[in-house]
Design a protein around this motif. Structure first.
Motif, short mmCIF file in Angstrom:
data_model
loop_
_atom_site.label_atom_id
_atom_site.label_comp_id
_atom_site.label_asym_id
_atom_site.label_seq_id
_atom_site.Cartn_x
_atom_site.Cartn_y
_atom_site.Cartn_z
N UNK A 38 -14.84 -7.44 72.02
CA UNK A 38 -14.63 -7.35 73.54
C UNK A 38 -16.10 -7.81 74.05
N UNK A 39 -15.95 -8.59 75.20
CA UNK A 39 -17.27 -9.09 75.72
C UNK A 39 -17.43 -10.61 75.23
N UNK A 40 -16.84 -10.98 73.99
CA UNK A 40 -16.88 -12.27 73.61
C UNK A 40 -16.94 -13.58 74.82
N UNK A 41 -15.64 -12.94 75.67
CA UNK A 41 -15.71 -14.05 76.80
C UNK A 41 -15.75 -13.33 77.98
N UNK A 42 -16.35 -14.03 79.01
CA UNK A 42 -16.48 -13.34 80.57
C UNK A 42 -15.07 -13.41 81.00
N UNK A 43 -14.69 -12.53 82.13
CA UNK A 43 -13.70 -12.51 83.01
C UNK A 43 -13.32 -13.75 83.62
N UNK A 44 -14.47 -14.72 83.82
CA UNK A 44 -14.21 -15.90 84.88
C UNK A 44 -13.76 -17.15 83.94
N UNK A 45 -12.91 -17.55 84.41
CA UNK A 45 -12.09 -18.78 83.64
C UNK A 45 -13.13 -19.98 83.40
N UNK A 46 -13.96 -20.14 84.41
CA UNK A 46 -14.85 -21.19 84.14
C UNK A 46 -16.31 -21.11 83.35
N UNK A 47 -16.42 -19.67 83.31
CA UNK A 47 -17.56 -19.33 82.35
C UNK A 47 -17.12 -19.40 80.84
N UNK A 48 -15.52 -18.75 80.88
CA UNK A 48 -15.06 -18.69 79.36
C UNK A 48 -15.03 -20.25 79.00
N UNK A 49 -14.64 -21.20 79.73
CA UNK A 49 -14.72 -22.61 79.28
C UNK A 49 -15.82 -23.12 79.00
N UNK A 50 -17.11 -22.70 79.38
CA UNK A 50 -18.50 -22.93 79.27
C UNK A 50 -18.79 -22.44 77.88
N UNK A 51 -18.20 -21.01 77.65
CA UNK A 51 -18.70 -20.24 76.33
C UNK A 51 -18.06 -21.06 75.19
N UNK A 52 -16.64 -21.34 75.38
CA UNK A 52 -15.81 -22.10 74.40
C UNK A 52 -16.75 -23.41 74.10
N UNK A 53 -16.90 -24.22 75.24
CA UNK A 53 -17.79 -25.44 74.68
C UNK A 53 -18.84 -25.24 74.04
N UNK A 54 -19.65 -24.37 74.08
CA UNK A 54 -20.80 -23.92 73.52
C UNK A 54 -20.36 -23.56 71.81
N UNK A 55 -19.35 -22.76 71.68
CA UNK A 55 -18.88 -22.44 70.46
C UNK A 55 -18.45 -23.68 69.52
N UNK A 56 -17.90 -24.72 70.43
CA UNK A 56 -17.35 -25.90 69.72
C UNK A 56 -18.54 -26.80 69.42
N UNK A 57 -19.41 -26.99 70.35
CA UNK A 57 -20.72 -27.77 69.93
C UNK A 57 -21.56 -27.08 68.96
N UNK A 58 -21.77 -25.73 68.71
CA UNK A 58 -22.39 -25.13 67.84
C UNK A 58 -21.60 -25.04 66.29
#
Length: 159
Positions: A38-58
């Motif tokens: 819980x808390x891995x992804x924020x409730x905002x769709x656009x913020x979640x997309x940013x987190x996912x992009x960071x995960x993919x990059x790293x």
């Protein structure tokens, strides 16, 4: 006797989860929900997309909090998740990386906001040994009629 198909899904907003439940009603397949801390992804769709992009990059994908199912009983995996930036959601990616020995059919189902981008190509590249088959994508607004669509798609696996 176990079902010959397993539905594995991750849902961020609940849309993919609804599609997975409906698919289970159509197929009678067993089902596993992928979960992350819980808390891995924020409730905002656009913020979640940013987190996912960071995960993919790293290359640091989220850890799944549920156990890997025993896949030896299944011939078909129906793997569902949301489309994030035209790609496979990172929790689904984490699951697909664990399929090192599965050699059956692997088919994606997914939900998107109207543009799946290169989702299926991305998904196919993540299936190491199984037989990839074309998937099925739907938007949230399509779910009202999804049982009929899901039945048609499921017939492809009944040979």
């Amino acid at each position: 006797m176990a079902s010959s198909a397993l539905i594995v899904d991750y849902s961020w907003s609940g849309t993919t989860a609804q599609m997975a439940v409906d698919l289970q009603q159509v197929t009678g397949a067993d089902k596993v929900n992928l979960t992350v801390t819980q808390g891995t992804f924020p409730p905002d769709m656009f913020a979640t997309a940013d987190v996912a992009s960071q995960q993919l990059s790293s290359g640091k994908l989220p850890t799944l909090t549920n156990e890997q199912p025993d896949l030896s009983h299944y011939q078909t995996l129906l793997v569902g998740g949301p489309v994030w930036n035209g790609k496979v959601a990172t929790p689904v990616r984490s699951f697909l990386q664990q399929l090192t020995s599965f050699q059956g059919i692997v088919a994606p189902f997914y939900t998107d906001t109207g543009n799946p981008g290169g989702y299926e190509d991305d998904f196919e590249q993540l299936v190491p040994r199984g037989t990839f088959v074309m998937g099925l994508g739907m938007m949230a607004g399509d779910l009202a009629r999804d049982q009929q669509v899901l039945r048609g798609w499921w017939r492809n696996f009944q040979n």
